[in-house]
Write a protein that holds these residues in place. Structure first.
Motif, PDB file in Angstrom:
ATOM      1  N   ASP B 247       0.877 -14.346  58.149  1.00 37.62           N
ATOM      2  CA  ASP B 247       1.356 -13.584  59.295  1.00 37.62           C
ATOM      3  C   ASP B 247       0.865 -14.292  60.555  1.00 37.62           C
ATOM      4  O   ASP B 247      -0.255 -14.064  61.021  1.00 37.62           O
ATOM      5  CB  ASP B 247       0.782 -12.157  59.159  1.00 37.62           C
ATOM      6  CG  ASP B 247       1.052 -11.323  60.386  1.00 37.62           C
ATOM      7  OD1 ASP B 247       1.928 -11.704  61.184  1.00 37.62           O
ATOM      8  OD2 ASP B 247       0.390 -10.284  60.542  1.00 37.62           O
ATOM      9  N   VAL B 248       1.698 -15.164  61.094  1.00 37.21           N
ATOM     10  CA  VAL B 248       1.262 -16.072  62.163  1.00 37.21           C
ATOM     11  C   VAL B 248       0.759 -15.335  63.419  1.00 37.21           C
ATOM     12  O   VAL B 248      -0.293 -15.680  63.949  1.00 37.21           O
ATOM     13  CB  VAL B 248       2.384 -17.060  62.506  1.00 37.21           C
ATOM     14  CG1 VAL B 248       1.963 -17.968  63.643  1.00 37.21           C
ATOM     15  CG2 VAL B 248       2.742 -17.883  61.281  1.00 37.21           C
ATOM     16  N   PRO B 249       1.448 -14.311  63.917  1.00 31.15           N
ATOM     17  CA  PRO B 249       0.959 -13.666  65.146  1.00 31.15           C
ATOM     18  C   PRO B 249      -0.458 -13.125  65.004  1.00 31.15           C
ATOM     19  O   PRO B 249      -1.176 -12.995  65.990  1.00 31.15           O
ATOM     20  CB  PRO B 249       1.959 -12.522  65.365  1.00 31.15           C
ATOM     21  CG  PRO B 249       3.183 -12.944  64.655  1.00 31.15           C
ATOM     22  CD  PRO B 249       2.738 -13.750  63.489  1.00 31.15           C
ATOM     23  N   ASN B 250      -0.886 -12.801  63.782  1.00 34.27           N
ATOM     24  CA  ASN B 250      -2.241 -12.302  63.585  1.00 34.27           C
ATOM     25  C   ASN B 250      -3.184 -13.361  63.035  1.00 34.27           C
ATOM     26  O   ASN B 250      -4.192 -13.037  62.396  1.00 34.27           O
ATOM     27  CB  ASN B 250      -2.219 -11.089  62.664  1.00 34.27           C
ATOM     28  CG  ASN B 250      -1.663  -9.874  63.380  1.00 34.27           C
ATOM     29  OD1 ASN B 250      -2.191  -9.440  64.398  1.00 34.27           O
ATOM     30  ND2 ASN B 250      -0.550  -9.357  62.878  1.00 34.27           N
ATOM     31  N   GLY B 251      -2.853 -14.622  63.252  1.00 37.52           N
ATOM     32  CA  GLY B 251      -3.772 -15.691  62.863  1.00 37.52           C
ATOM     33  C   GLY B 251      -3.483 -16.305  61.510  1.00 37.52           C
ATOM     34  O   GLY B 251      -4.094 -17.289  61.127  1.00 37.52           O
ATOM     35  N   GLY B 252      -2.543 -15.705  60.765  1.00 39.84           N
ATOM     36  CA  GLY B 252      -2.191 -16.271  59.462  1.00 39.84           C
ATOM     37  C   GLY B 252      -1.531 -17.630  59.614  1.00 39.84           C
ATOM     38  O   GLY B 252      -1.296 -18.099  60.726  1.00 39.84           O
ATOM     39  N   SER B 253      -1.230 -18.259  58.478  1.00 37.99           N
ATOM     40  CA  SER B 253      -0.761 -19.630  58.560  1.00 37.99           C
ATOM     41  C   SER B 253       0.462 -19.871  57.679  1.00 37.99           C
ATOM     42  O   SER B 253       0.407 -19.711  56.452  1.00 37.99           O
ATOM     43  CB  SER B 253      -1.874 -20.585  58.147  1.00 37.99           C
ATOM     44  OG  SER B 253      -1.373 -21.876  57.996  1.00 37.99           O
ATOM     45  N   ALA B 254       1.566 -20.281  58.321  1.00 37.77           N
ATOM     46  CA  ALA B 254       2.759 -20.669  57.573  1.00 37.77           C
ATOM     47  C   ALA B 254       2.519 -21.997  56.857  1.00 37.77           C
ATOM     48  O   ALA B 254       3.064 -22.256  55.793  1.00 37.77           O
ATOM     49  CB  ALA B 254       3.953 -20.795  58.521  1.00 37.77           C
ATOM     50  N   TYR B 255       1.689 -22.803  57.472  1.00 37.57           N
ATOM     51  CA  TYR B 255       1.387 -24.129  56.979  1.00 37.57           C
ATOM     52  C   TYR B 255       0.601 -24.059  55.661  1.00 37.57           C
ATOM     53  O   TYR B 255       0.819 -24.841  54.743  1.00 37.57           O
ATOM     54  CB  TYR B 255       0.567 -24.791  58.079  1.00 37.57           C
ATOM     55  CG  TYR B 255       0.188 -26.222  57.914  1.00 37.57           C
ATOM     56  CD1 TYR B 255       1.155 -27.186  57.651  1.00 37.57           C
ATOM     57  CD2 TYR B 255      -1.134 -26.616  58.063  1.00 37.57           C
ATOM     58  CE1 TYR B 255       0.788 -28.514  57.543  1.00 37.57           C
ATOM     59  CE2 TYR B 255      -1.500 -27.932  57.957  1.00 37.57           C
ATOM     60  CZ  TYR B 255      -0.538 -28.886  57.692  1.00 37.57           C
ATOM     61  OH  TYR B 255      -0.903 -30.186  57.580  1.00 37.57           O
ATOM     62  N   LEU B 256      -0.291 -23.056  55.567  1.00 43.11           N
ATOM     63  CA  LEU B 256      -1.100 -22.903  54.359  1.00 43.11           C
ATOM     64  C   LEU B 256      -0.210 -22.695  53.142  1.00 43.11           C
ATOM     65  O   LEU B 256      -0.446 -23.261  52.081  1.00 43.11           O
ATOM     66  CB  LEU B 256      -2.055 -21.715  54.516  1.00 43.11           C
ATOM     67  CG  LEU B 256      -2.906 -21.434  53.272  1.00 43.11           C
ATOM     68  CD1 LEU B 256      -3.964 -22.493  53.109  1.00 43.11           C
ATOM     69  CD2 LEU B 256      -3.547 -20.052  53.346  1.00 43.11           C
ATOM     70  N   TRP B 257       0.831 -21.859  53.295  1.00 39.81           N
ATOM     71  CA  TRP B 257       1.724 -21.627  52.174  1.00 39.81           C
ATOM     72  C   TRP B 257       2.293 -22.939  51.656  1.00 39.81           C
ATOM     73  O   TRP B 257       2.361 -23.162  50.449  1.00 39.81           O
ATOM     74  CB  TRP B 257       2.872 -20.681  52.545  1.00 39.81           C
ATOM     75  CG  TRP B 257       3.946 -20.690  51.497  1.00 39.81           C
ATOM     76  CD1 TRP B 257       5.092 -21.414  51.503  1.00 39.81           C
ATOM     77  CD2 TRP B 257       3.935 -19.972  50.253  1.00 39.81           C
ATOM     78  NE1 TRP B 257       5.808 -21.190  50.348  1.00 39.81           N
ATOM     79  CE2 TRP B 257       5.108 -20.312  49.562  1.00 39.81           C
ATOM     80  CE3 TRP B 257       3.030 -19.079  49.660  1.00 39.81           C
ATOM     81  CZ2 TRP B 257       5.418 -19.787  48.301  1.00 39.81           C
ATOM     82  CZ3 TRP B 257       3.346 -18.566  48.412  1.00 39.81           C
ATOM     83  CH2 TRP B 257       4.523 -18.920  47.747  1.00 39.81           C
TER      84      TRP B 257
END
Lengths: 206, 558, 341
Positions: B247-257
């Motif tokens: 969840d990018v807006p909350n600090g998560g990472s699309a890149y990690l997936w």
């Protein structure tokens, strides 16, 4: 089945191989897959350390005294199950049952400690899995470890029920050995989890 | 042929599974199959499941090719098309490729090492049913109002609730977790069986090559599938519990997936090809009448591929802006895979060279494998050259490339294996005439389908587009692709027809129709439920060669 | 076989405006990739010819139907020198490929400089949206620009004396996208939470096409890219026009009022008006664009009217709904939009 005639070459005798039993290979390779699984969760935890947009941070939310106590329980249970195994091999069934029950009890104490810790986190710190990245990664990592502890306890309880008042066979002893392997693995994972979650992220987070 | 074949086995006819089955009512038979823990029956069920899913995935492919025949065609709408390619990829990788190889391994690994079953028969049955259930679960998404439309590598955050509403993505992720557990169970079972249950004398240096490749495939399964399970769990937690992994807006990472997925995804490719290397390494020697050239080097190359494949995953991510040094690292690692693969290729050629090559159907499909897999490997080198990949990545060139590897490599090799071992499984020969039709239709149709994709990709056509404009020079290549796909259709139909009708029409096979050298040909066709009356003793990699040539056995040279 | 087909095709498509072939490079970066591509083609082609040749030769020379076979051929178990030789050969080839790959990699991946006067360099932020492109013009030749446009990138052409590169800063507003104009550069992904960069530079004026190359949802196929390479004079004129706020013509005051009263303004922006939405393309100079809907239809009064009436038949699944405007309101709004030159 080969009955070589006199003039045919005779194969060298077959030296028996000394390797693990199939069940041991099975447990070892299963644990290898578990290593890959936990490595992924731990890597994810580390990747997200300090990336939170909202609190609480590990430093704010995690307190050490309780978790040190539960850690001591879990790690000492590894020693206890080791002695349980030894007494099993010496044929001391009563002592074995007592020590195995002790291992399970220490595991249960660990889970209770986790439960108390989670209650504090949720009620006092409002840290849920959806609160922030720390919550997401923490509950996933510690939760999956707790699930493995639970599975180990269930396995030990099954062993206990099967063992009470029965003659213990070779096959049974082999089974207990595998449960012990699994339990040692679960403890080893906890050491890494403890170092990453309660030491590294707690000291690095603001 | 050797006198071995005629040796009386002293096995009651009723012990043979096929004959037992004939005397039962269908409910009893269904019960028998549903509750079996016999590795051979489980193997057959794996293969049948895979062929059913192969047909489903094939229909999905045909629908997509139909839509792409004309520019701006309106056969399918965008949602249907996007769902189709997601399901096609997922089906072919998880419910065709892996289960068909695991199934063949299930049947033949114990037979080839002289064991009576897999190490854990019940775990084996569990693995199969869980895999099947995972497949059914993914398809259940259709009854929730549509399949997932995220692509088989499901790049975050497209999989989040925001961009993928409904339950389809949850079904997809759960289905893959469930079938992944089945696959891991299979991997554990193979390792325990191969390492712990070999016949006396069959040291690890003497296992048949297929067994060796299954061993390393299993290690890859154990290292690659759990990270996928973990990553899919994160998707579920994000979607169902509001976690923030991707969840990018909350600090998560699309890149990690992307990293997590491809850490699974690339070893997956080798999971799909190593067992096939094993199969053709059994078939080529038998049909060239020569021992496998350079067994030790082949074995080492297998290990090499297994290890290197764990460090090449980010070559799927050259375009994400990793920077020059990571790009270079993964390009070099990718190039390195070509060395052990090349060694394998040269050894196969050396095995054929100077032999007496009999082009029965297994060898014909092995020839298809050799001639086509080479091309897939070479286009792989092009994709490995990072800057070239900046252009080729996510274009139709990639689609052409990996189909060349998965059909030209995995499928041709698997068909070789099926034609090689069908007589052992059923006691009947497949029709050679039909096999030849199947081979040539597939060969031509396959080249015609996937060859043009390389060109449309080079002409700038990205993958996963449901429609395209005229005027880029893409039309003709897409039309040729569709035509090729239509040529492939009868080939698969012939395969299914041949597999079914040969059950009763096929010539009786006897125990050893190919005059082969590994242990599975020592027992009856089909083998009794306990495989071997007497556990064989092994002195070399070709135990049957030793028996057939007692004057010049193999163990003298190994 | 592929190579022959490729050549035939190149001849046919080269020069046509729809050409998107990576083998028709129009920029130095795309050129060095083609050089690398041809090199790998030759290397892999040689391997192909040799290996398939040996395979076919063996098959032809050593084939023998089973019925004709008597006894077994000599068994050869392996040979150390041969194995070493054919391990060394691919290793050398790999070494060579690593060298050329490294060279091209350093050629193609450029780090972005800082903007300064006299650098003739354009800086643009590109933001990928489902399913359109937002361009934020940062600066050119050291001048701050600060206007926003959509879907059609304008850049100046280089000539023999002056390089006029454009540095794109690539970001995403929602899911992953990928920026791919094959004749100008390899693709670079737009990933939410990451900032990527891409340099374009060409001496060839005119239109370059491309499209999104990373699956990004329902209308991924219709997320087209258009790069207009203008002469420096054209480009300056375009910049001057785009920098201005929207025209206010009294003739379309009714339409303007209608537009501002509708929910259009929640998503669209028109500079100089209260419309400041950021979820959809900036409309300030809508009529300076040749196409609508990220490049899938020509921008004419008729197509614009169709689009305003109901975009869904044109681009099914796109995020703009049909607003159910009355025929009159719709005409007024379209007339206003047509004034946004």
């Amino acid at each position: 089945m080969t009955q070589p005639a006199s003039d045919l070459p005779v194969p060298p005798p077959i030296a028996p191989e000394r390797m693990l039993k199939p069940a041991q290979w099975g447990m070892a390779s299963f644990l290898l897959s578990e290593v890959a699984f936990f490595c992924t969760l731990i890597a994810t935890y580390v990747a997200f350390m300090g990336k939170d947009t909202v609190g609480p941070t590990p430093a704010q939310a995690l307190s050490l005294p309780l978790v040190i106590a539960t850690t001591i329980c879990l790690l000492s249970s590894s020693v206890v199950i080791h002695f349980a195994e030894r007494s099993l091999h010496r044929g001391e069934q009563k002592r074995f049952l007592f020590l195995l029950a002790g291992t399970a009890a220490l595991g249960i104490v660990f889970l209770l400690g986790t439960a108390i810790e989670w209650r504090t986190l949720i009620v006092d710190h409002h840290l849920t899995i959806g609160r922030n990245l720390f919550g997401s990664t923490y509950y996933t990592l510690v939760g999956f470890h707790g699930l493995h502890v639970t599975v180990g306890i269930v396995a030990m309880l099954i062993v206990l029920v099967l063992a009470i008042g029965r003659e213990l066979t070779e096959k049974f002893r082999n089974g207990v050995e595998l449960v012990a392997w699994y339990w040692h693995f679960v403890d080893a994972v906890w050491i890494v989890v403890f170092l990453v979650v309660y030491v590294a992220s707690r000291s690095s987070g603001a | 042929m050797s006198s071995l074949v005629e040796q009386p086995r002293g096995i009651e006819l009723a012990d043979r599974p096929a004959d037992v089955a004939m005397n039962m009512g269908w409910t009893a038979q269904a019960h028998e199959w549903a509750t079996t823990v016999d590795h051979k029956k489980i193997g057959i069920m794996y293969v049948v499941m895979s062929i059913v899913f192969l047909v489903i995935g094939g229909i999905e492919a045909i629908l997509m090719r139909w839509q792409l025949f004309y520019p701006r065609s309106k056969v399918l709408d965008q949602d249907t098309f996007n769902q189709l390619f997601t399901m096609h990829g997922t089906t072919m990788v998880f419910f065709v490729g892996m289960p068909i190889l695991i199934g063949i391994g299930n049947y033949f690994v114990p037979l080839m090492i002289g064991a009576r079953d897999m190490a854990f028969p019940r775990l084996n049955a569990f693995g199969f049913w869980v895999t099947l259930f995972g497949g059914v679960m993914v398809y259940m998404s259709y009854i929730t109002g549509g399949a997932p439309a995220v692509g088989w590598f499901a790049y975050a955050p497209l999989t989040s609730n925001t961009f993928s509403r409904g339950a389809a993505t949850d079904f997809w992720a759960l289905g893959l977790i469930v079938s992944g557990i089945g696959t891991i169970a299979g991997g554990v079972n193979f390792i325990a069986t191969i390492l712990g249950m070999r016949a006396p004398g069959m040291t690890l240096r003497k296992v048949p090559f297929f067994v060796w490749t299954m061993l390393w495939t299993s290690f890859q399964i154990l290292l690659a599938i759990p990270p996928l399970t973990a990553a899919l769990t994160m998707i579920i937690f994000d979607r169902q519990l509001g976690a923030h992994f991707f969840d990018v807006p909350n600090g998560g990472s699309a890149y990690l997936w992307q990293h997590l997925f491809w850490f699974f995804g690339h070893p997956e490719v080798y999971i799909l090809i190593l067992p096939v290397f094993g199969m053709v390494s059994e078939i080529i020697p038998v049909f060239s009448r020569k021992v496998l050239f350079g067994y030790e080097f082949m074995a080492a190359a297998t290990m090499g591929i297994a290890f290197i494949s764990l460090s090449v995953w980010a070559h799927h991510m050259f375009c994400v802006g990793m920077g020059r040094m990571p790009d270079l690292f993964f390009a070099v690692a990718t190039f390195l895979v070509s060395i052990p693969t090349g060694i394998k290729f040269f050894n196969w050629l050396a095995t054929m060279y100077g032999g007496r090559i009999w082009f029965a159907s297994p060898m014909l499909f092995s020839f298809g494998f050799l001639s086509m897999f080479l091309i897939g490997g070479l286009t792989g080198i092009m994709l490995g050259a990072a800057p070239f990949d900046f252009q080729l990545s996510d274009s139709y060139f990639v689609v052409g490339h990996f189909h060349w590897v998965l059909i030209g490599g995995t499928l041709f090799g698997t068909f070789a294996g099926i034609h090689y071992w069908y007589p052992k499984v059923t006691g009947r020969m497949l029709s050679e005439r039909l096999a030849r039709w199947q081979f040539w239709l597939l060969y031509i149709g396959f080249i015609l389908t996937f060859g043009p994709m390389h060109i449309s990709g080079v002409l700038g056509m990205p993958r996963r587009i449901y429609t395209y404009d005229a005027g880029h020079g893409w039309e003709i290549w897409n039309q040729l692709s569709t035509l090729g796909a239509l040529i492939q259709v009868p080939s698969y139909a012939i395969l299914v027809y041949n597999l079914i009708t040969s059950l009763w029409k096929g010539k009786p096979a006897g125990d050893d129709p190919w005059d082969a050298w590994t242990l599975e040909w020592m027992t009856t066709s089909p083998p009794p439920s306990y495989n071997f009356e007497e556990v064989p003793t092994v002195h070399s990699r070709r135990p049957l060669w030793d028996l057939k040539h007692p004057e010049d056995p193999d163990w003298q040279y190994e | 076989m592929d190579v022959i087909g490729q050549c035939a095709l190149l001849a046919a498509v080269r020069g046509s405006p729809g050409n998107m072939s990576i083998f028709a490079p129009a920029s130095p970066g795309a050129h060095s990739i083609v050089d690398l591509a041809i090199l790998t083609f030759v290397v892999t082609g040689l391997i192909f010819v040799v290996v398939e040749g040996v395979l076919l030769y063996s098959v032809w020379r050593f084939r023998q139907p089973r019925v004709e076979q008597t006894g077994e051929p000599p068994q050869v178990y392996g040979s150390m020198p041969i194995e070493v030789a054919w391990t060394a050969a691919p290793t050398l080839i790999v070494f060579f490929l690593v060298l050329v790959t490294t060279r091209t990699l350093w050629d193609v991946e450029k780090t972005q400089p800082k903007s300064k006067p006299g650098d003739n360099t354009l800086f643009v932020n590109v933001i990928g949206h489902q399913w359109w492109w937002e361009y934020v013009y940062e600066s050119y030749d050291g001048r701050i620009l600060g206007f926003v446009t959509a879907n059609e990138l304008h850049m100046p052409v280089s000539d023999d004396d002056t390089m006029r590169p454009v540095y794109l800063t690539l970001k995403s507003a929602d899911v992953c996208h990928s920026y791919w104009v094959p004749r100008l550069a390899g693709k670079v992904d737009l990933i939410p939470g990451r900032v990527n960069s891409l340099m374009l530079e060409t001496k060839e004026p005119g239109l370059q096409l491309g499209q999104c190359a990373e699956f990004c949802g329902a209308q991924h196929a219709n997320m087209l890219l258009r790069v207009n390479v203008d002469t420096p004079e054209e480009f300056e004129r375009w910049l001057a026009n785009e920098s201005k706020a929207a025209l206010e013509e009294s003739a379309v005051a009714d339409g303007r009022a209608k537009f501002l009263a509708q929910s259009c303004v929640n998503c669209h922006a028109v500079r100089g008006t209260p419309a400041r939405g950021t979820y959809a393309p900036d409309l300030t100079h809508l009529m300076s664009r040749q196409t609508l809907a990220s490049g899938i239809i020509e921008n004419t009064p008729e197509t614009l009217a169709d689009w305003v009436r109901d975009p869904q038949p044109i681009k099914p699944g796109c995020l703009m709904p049909a607003f159910g405007l009355t025929e009159r309101d719709q005409q007024l709004i379209v007339r206003y939009l047509l004034s946004l030159r």
